[in-house]
Design a protein around this motif. Structure first.
Motif, PDB file in Angstrom:
ATOM      1  N   GLU A 130       0.839  -1.206   0.000  1.00  0.00           N
ATOM      2  CA  GLU A 130       0.000   0.000   0.000  1.00  0.00           C
ATOM      3  C   GLU A 130       0.867   1.247   0.000  1.00  0.00           C
ATOM      4  N   ARG A 131       1.891   1.194   0.866  1.00  0.00           N
ATOM      5  CA  ARG A 131       2.780   2.338   0.967  1.00  0.00           C
ATOM      6  C   ARG A 131       3.458   2.597  -0.382  1.00  0.00           C
ATOM      7  N   LEU A 132       3.814   1.550  -1.092  1.00  0.00           N
ATOM      8  CA  LEU A 132       4.537   1.697  -2.351  1.00  0.00           C
ATOM      9  C   LEU A 132       3.592   1.712  -3.549  1.00  0.00           C
ATOM     10  N   GLU A 133       2.298   1.614  -3.252  1.00  0.00           N
ATOM     11  CA  GLU A 133       1.284   1.601  -4.312  1.00  0.00           C
ATOM     12  C   GLU A 133       1.530   0.510  -5.336  1.00  0.00           C
ATOM     13  N   ILE A 134       1.863  -0.655  -4.822  1.00  0.00           N
ATOM     14  CA  ILE A 134       2.054  -1.801  -5.712  1.00  0.00           C
ATOM     15  C   ILE A 134       0.808  -2.678  -5.628  1.00  0.00           C
ATOM     16  N   GLU A 135       0.312  -3.106  -6.765  1.00  0.00           N
ATOM     17  CA  GLU A 135      -0.876  -3.955  -6.737  1.00  0.00           C
ATOM     18  C   GLU A 135      -0.521  -5.391  -7.095  1.00  0.00           C
ATOM     19  N   ILE A 136      -0.084  -6.110  -6.109  1.00  0.00           N
ATOM     20  CA  ILE A 136       0.220  -7.525  -6.305  1.00  0.00           C
ATOM     21  C   ILE A 136      -0.385  -8.272  -5.120  1.00  0.00           C
ATOM     22  N   ASP A 137      -0.977  -9.403  -5.388  1.00  0.00           N
ATOM     23  CA  ASP A 137      -1.582 -10.205  -4.328  1.00  0.00           C
ATOM     24  C   ASP A 137      -0.488 -10.861  -3.486  1.00  0.00           C
ATOM     25  N   PRO A 138      -0.441 -10.590  -2.185  1.00  0.00           N
ATOM     26  CA  PRO A 138       0.611 -11.197  -1.345  1.00  0.00           C
ATOM     27  C   PRO A 138       0.551 -12.723  -1.341  1.00  0.00           C
ATOM     28  N   HIS A 139      -0.605 -13.279  -1.697  1.00  0.00           N
ATOM     29  CA  HIS A 139      -0.732 -14.737  -1.681  1.00  0.00           C
ATOM     30  C   HIS A 139      -0.315 -15.400  -2.989  1.00  0.00           C
ATOM     31  N   ALA A 140      -0.098 -14.579  -4.006  1.00  0.00           N
ATOM     32  CA  ALA A 140       0.272 -15.162  -5.303  1.00  0.00           C
ATOM     33  C   ALA A 140       1.624 -15.854  -5.179  1.00  0.00           C
ATOM     34  N   ARG A 141       1.798 -16.919  -5.944  1.00  0.00           N
ATOM     35  CA  ARG A 141       3.106 -17.551  -5.964  1.00  0.00           C
ATOM     36  C   ARG A 141       4.026 -16.757  -6.880  1.00  0.00           C
ATOM     37  N   MET A 142       5.306 -16.707  -6.531  1.00  0.00           N
ATOM     38  CA  MET A 142       6.251 -15.937  -7.339  1.00  0.00           C
ATOM     39  C   MET A 142       6.262 -16.430  -8.778  1.00  0.00           C
ATOM     40  N   SER A 143       6.078 -17.724  -8.955  1.00  0.00           N
ATOM     41  CA  SER A 143       6.155 -18.279 -10.308  1.00  0.00           C
ATOM     42  C   SER A 143       5.025 -17.769 -11.193  1.00  0.00           C
ATOM     43  N   GLU A 144       3.947 -17.263 -10.568  1.00  0.00           N
ATOM     44  CA  GLU A 144       2.828 -16.781 -11.378  1.00  0.00           C
ATOM     45  C   GLU A 144       3.056 -15.344 -11.849  1.00  0.00           C
ATOM     46  N   LEU A 145       4.034 -14.658 -11.277  1.00  0.00           N
ATOM     47  CA  LEU A 145       4.210 -13.241 -11.587  1.00  0.00           C
ATOM     48  C   LEU A 145       4.988 -13.045 -12.885  1.00  0.00           C
ATOM     49  N   SER A 146       4.705 -11.928 -13.539  1.00  0.00           N
ATOM     50  CA  SER A 146       5.508 -11.554 -14.703  1.00  0.00           C
ATOM     51  C   SER A 146       6.885 -11.131 -14.207  1.00  0.00           C
ATOM     52  N   ILE A 147       7.822 -11.020 -15.155  1.00  0.00           N
ATOM     53  CA  ILE A 147       9.166 -10.585 -14.755  1.00  0.00           C
ATOM     54  C   ILE A 147       9.101  -9.208 -14.120  1.00  0.00           C
ATOM     55  N   ALA A 148       8.289  -8.333 -14.699  1.00  0.00           N
ATOM     56  CA  ALA A 148       8.194  -6.965 -14.193  1.00  0.00           C
ATOM     57  C   ALA A 148       7.681  -6.963 -12.752  1.00  0.00           C
ATOM     58  N   ASN A 149       6.661  -7.763 -12.481  1.00  0.00           N
ATOM     59  CA  ASN A 149       6.131  -7.813 -11.122  1.00  0.00           C
ATOM     60  C   ASN A 149       7.109  -8.461 -10.155  1.00  0.00           C
ATOM     61  N   THR A 150       7.847  -9.460 -10.650  1.00  0.00           N
ATOM     62  CA  THR A 150       8.879 -10.071  -9.818  1.00  0.00           C
ATOM     63  C   THR A 150       9.884  -9.008  -9.397  1.00  0.00           C
ATOM     64  N   GLN A 151      10.237  -8.169 -10.356  1.00  0.00           N
ATOM     65  CA  GLN A 151      11.177  -7.088 -10.066  1.00  0.00           C
ATOM     66  C   GLN A 151      10.592  -6.123  -9.026  1.00  0.00           C
ATOM     67  N   MET A 152       9.295  -5.823  -9.143  1.00  0.00           N
ATOM     68  CA  MET A 152       8.672  -4.911  -8.190  1.00  0.00           C
ATOM     69  C   MET A 152       8.680  -5.523  -6.787  1.00  0.00           C
ATOM     70  N   VAL A 153       8.472  -6.827  -6.711  1.00  0.00           N
ATOM     71  CA  VAL A 153       8.507  -7.495  -5.405  1.00  0.00           C
ATOM     72  C   VAL A 153       9.912  -7.381  -4.810  1.00  0.00           C
ATOM     73  N   GLU A 154      10.886  -7.560  -5.665  1.00  0.00           N
ATOM     74  CA  GLU A 154      12.283  -7.475  -5.220  1.00  0.00           C
ATOM     75  C   GLU A 154      12.586  -6.071  -4.681  1.00  0.00           C
ATOM     76  N   ILE A 155      12.050  -5.086  -5.376  1.00  0.00           N
ATOM     77  CA  ILE A 155      12.241  -3.701  -4.939  1.00  0.00           C
ATOM     78  C   ILE A 155      11.572  -3.495  -3.577  1.00  0.00           C
ATOM     79  N   ALA A 156      10.331  -3.980  -3.471  1.00  0.00           N
ATOM     80  CA  ALA A 156       9.596  -3.840  -2.214  1.00  0.00           C
ATOM     81  C   ALA A 156      10.357  -4.521  -1.080  1.00  0.00           C
TER      82      ALA A 156
END
Lengths: 502, 333
Positions: A130-156
């Motif tokens: 919320e603080r970073l305004e990222i819209e990714i489901d915390p319950h999603a498995r990493m393998s389901e994420l796109s590369i871009a979203n994986t990168q955003m998770v890494e940043i977070a």
């Protein structure tokens, strides 16, 4: 006693057997600023950063962090002191959830049993997003994420350590324009909170936009520190390369011939649909689009890696049935893949083996191989492409990214393809080598090769292509000629025809 | 000289990037295991007067030729990031089948040999086909084959050894040519042929490529399935050859023969520098690895070290070899 610097690294020297990776290097980062660390591959950026985060210890030199001398026993120490890093090579654990990945090793848990408090884990992740305004489901498995979203998770994740200093190693190399914008917004708000950032990038456009100062390394030596705003591109390249690099794109006039390949109504479920285009002799067709627009998938479809469900490919007017890379190679198509290490290189093998493997049939002399002929062919490629290697027997793992890429290009050239599909040919390659690869692409086109170029860097697409095809979510949105194409027009098509808005 | 000065010297040596020194480092990492083998031989010769005699040395190589031949096949498999656990059981299956065909006054010599080799080849091809077409982990597939082949060997023989073999058949494991035991010649022959196959042919290049990066090999148009089937087939064939030699040497077909040989073979390959992560490995290395195991077994026997201790030592050496190998790779990357 507080100094204006959050980090002062002085006289840092680090040697490995046979190489002096760092020679009295300095890096001083002011509090609350974004400091770019620049240099070609092999300049020593990674080594310096690995020292900073405790992966290596320096042979000599002094590090002051927040005014105190920093002595690190390992990565954990650095994190505890408030230094975190976003690595360029993402390392998610694919079968765990987003939340589990972010709090790996420090999950909220009951002290005695180590039982993880699942709800708190989710809540903390949610709050962070919320603080970073990222819209990714915390319950999603990493393998389901796109590369871009994986990168955003890494940043977070890096931010979640509440670090005082964050190292970002090419954070934008795998994300789209939209997310870059988002990332920059995050960086600005971090700055306001007093966090300092070391920002490693190869993209010059980003410097003025997001960084305050920059430090350049070359061959393990400190070259200088400048304010980002009034350093020109040319000055910077000169600092990095040590020689003047004039205009990178000096495209010679194209000599475009007859149509070699026409692709009609190519489709693969869930990936791309109704993709049609023509490709002519001597032409460079750029394919632009955001991450996930299906560009790579179309190339893989044409090449038979993942054959399309429907659609036809004609080569020289004849229908070509391509169901595997072998078929494609037989039709004199070559594919330089997006990810060198994953799908291109044979890392433990020699330069020569890497070059000749595709074409090994050509060198058979009876049962055995004609080693002289192989060596000759490789030597010729080495000279033509100016590949820097101690020898043909050198293990390719030890070559720089640019030279590895050249070896892969040589592999295809030895096969003499008519059609070359180049997927991000300059990803992760330093400026000097980039310019050489551009030159090479021009020469290939001049020799009559038909080239399809996929790139996420718009200047590259604009500088190299004769014609530009833009994709969005698996569909071809339109074609632009070299003359009419601009960054804005491409972005407009790439984002689905809507005007780009913040 | 104090240890402090040697450390300093060491650092200087590392810092000084003269070609000679880099070369000597490369030499060490390349021939390290050979040096260890030589050191072992010298050590054993000092400790035991009977060790360094022509007959004992020949005996060591002869003893190791069965495992060594298996190890050569396994090396190819491991280079492609695979594993073959079925070798020992294939040896047993081939052993009982061949023994039943090599009875005196029975069929001509070539029949049991051809049938035996064919049987080994078949098991390997089955392994390779299931692994490549079925996309099942080699560990699982060959574990299945290991169990099944052992069962087949017991079933075929009724669980009893098959003795009374013909004289010509016994030559394979017991005969000599110019004073050199025939198994050693076969071992050498297999070593040379496989070395050439791996280093001088298209096939060999493809084996290394698949091990180095399977996806890249696919993009480069290599028939991965075919190469893998060939490799497992070849490994099965060599297991069969080893089984024939063993059967001839002990003059009996044993359904329990070759027990744990697959692990000795894997150990030999790994000690010889073959990397389980693929793309790296040489036949010379594997032969040295096999000899290291052989010299250890023999030397420790001569020194009357209990076989229990021998196993512990062998385990330690295998682990140490892999540790040194991984350090070598880490340092250079």
């Amino acid at each position: 006693m507080s100094s204006e610097f959050i980090l002062e690294m002085e006289q840092i020297t680090k040697e490995f057997p046979g190489v002096k990776a760092l020679d009295q290097v300095q890096l001083k980062v002011r509090k609350g600023t974004v400091h770019a660390l620049m240099g070609e591959n092999g300049a020593g950026k990674s080594t310096l950063m690995k020292i900073l985060i405790g992966m290596y210890s320096p042979d000599r030199g002094r590090i002051l962090f927040d005014g105190e001398e920093l002595k690190l026993g390992g990565v954990k120490d650095a994190l505890d002191k408030g230094i975190s890093m976003i690595h360029q090579e993402l390392s998610p654990i694919p079968n765990m959830t987003v939340a589990e990945n972010i709090f790996l090793g420090r999950e909220p848990s009951f002290r005695l049993t180590g039982w993880v408090k699942a709800r708190e884990l989710t809540d903390q992740t949610r709050r962070l997003f919320e603080r970073l305004e990222i819209e990714i489901d915390p319950h999603a498995r990493m393998s389901e994420l796109s590369i871009a979203n994986t990168q955003m998770v890494e940043i977070a994740k890096a931010i979640s350590y509440n670090a005082k200093l964050i190292v970002m190693d090419e954070p934008t190399s795998a994300i789209t324009e939209k997310e870059v914008f988002h990332l920059f917004r995050i960086i600005r708000s971090l700055k306001q909170e007093g966090v300092s950032i070391i920002y490693i990038t190869h993209k010059m456009d980003e410097l003025a936009e997001i960084t305050d100062e920059l430090t350049v390394l070359r061959d393990g030596k400190y070259i200088g520190t400048r304010p980002s705003l009034n350093t020109t591109r040319e000055q910077l390249i000169e600092m990095m390369v040590g020689r003047e690099v004039q205009q990178i794109f000096r495209k010679p006039p194209a000599q475009i011939g007859e149509t070699i390949m026409s692709v009609r109504q190519l489709a693969r479920r869930g990936k791309y649909e109704q993709v049609s285009f023509e490709l002519k002799k001597g032409e460079i067709l750029g394919v632009a689009g955001l991450m996930g627009s299906g560009r790579t998938e179309v190339l893989e479809g044409i090449f038979g890696v993942n054959p399309p469900d429907t659609g036809e490919i004609f080569i020289h007017g004849q229908k070509a049935l391509i169901r595997s890379p072998r078929d494609a190679i037989a039709h004199r198509i070559g594919l330089l893949t997006e990810d060198r290490k994953q799908t291109g290189l044979f890392l433990p093998l020699s330069v020569e083996d890497n070059m000749t493997i595709l074409n090994i049939d050509q060198y058979a002399k009876g049962v055995f191989l004609d080693e002289k002929k192989m060596e000759q062919a490789c030597r010729q490629q080495n000279e033509q492409l100016a590949i820097k290697t101690p020898g043909l027997k050198q293990i390719i793992k030890y070559l720089s990214g640019g030279n590895q890429q050249k070896v892969l290009i040589a592999r295809w050239l030895l096969h003499d393809p008519e059609i070359l599909l180049l997927d991000e040919p300059t990803r992760g390659i330093d400026v000097g080598a980039k310019a050489e690869i551009y030159q090479l692409i021009f020469e290939l086109a001049k020799k009559g090769k038909a080239i399809v170029l996929v790139s996420s860097e718009l200047p590259e697409i604009l500088g190299l292509s004769d014609r530009i095809m833009v994709m969005h979510e698996g569909r071809k949105m339109g074609e632009l000629s070299r003359e009419e194409a601009t960054q804005e027009k491409i972005m407009q098509l790439a984002t689905g025809g809507l005007t780009t808005s913040a | 000289m104090s240890s402090e000065t040697t450390t300093v010297k060491k650092q200087e040596r590392i810092a000084n990037n003269s070609p000679l020194k880099v070369k000597s480092l490369a030499f060490l990492s390349r021939y390290g295991m050979l040096l260890i083998l030589i050191a072992l031989v010298i050590l054993m010769s000092i400790l035991s007067p009977t060790f360094f005699t022509a007959s004992n040395l020949l005996n060591i190589v002869k003893q190791m030729s069965v495992v060594g031949i298996v190890a050569i096949g396994v090396t190819l498999v491991i280079i492609t990031t695979g594993i073959d656990l079925s070798s020992g059981s294939v040896i047993a299956l081939v052993s009982v089948v061949v023994a039943s065909l090599a009875q005196p006054g029975g069929m001509p010599l070539f029949v049991p040999i051809i049938v035996g080799l064919g049987l080994g080849l078949l098991t390997g091809v089955i392994n390779g086909t299931i692994i490549s077409k079925g996309k099942i982990a080699p560990f699982i597939v060959t574990l299945g084959m290991m169990t099944a082949a052992r069962g087949a060997a017991l079933l075929y023989s009724g669980g009893r050894p098959i003795g009374n073999l013909s004289e010509p058949f016994k030559f394979i494991g017991q005969g000599q040519i110019f004073g050199i035991p025939f198994p050693i010649l076969l071992f050498a022959f297999v070593g040379v042929i496989t070395y050439l196959l791996l280093n001088k042919t298209k096939f060999g290049k493809r084996v290394y490529a698949i091990g180095g990066n399977e996806q890249a090999a696919m993009i480069a148009g290599i028939h991965i399935d075919r190469v893998k089937i060939c490799i497992y087939g070849y490994a099965g064939l060599l297991s069969a050859l080893a089984g024939i030699i063993l059967t001839s040497r002990i003059a009996s077909g044993q359904p329990t023969a070759g027990n744990m040989y697959e692990l000795d073979a894997i150990a030999a390959a790994v000690i010889g520098g073959t990397s389980l992560s693929g793309g790296i490995g040489t036949i010379g290395g594997t032969i040295i690895g096999a000899l290291v195991i052989g010299v250890m077994n023999n030397g420790l026997d001569l020194l009357n070290v209990s076989s229990y201790w021998q196993q512990i030592l062998k385990g330690a050496i295998i682990t140490a070899a892999v540790y040194l190998d991984s350090r070598k790779h880490n340092r250079r990357s």
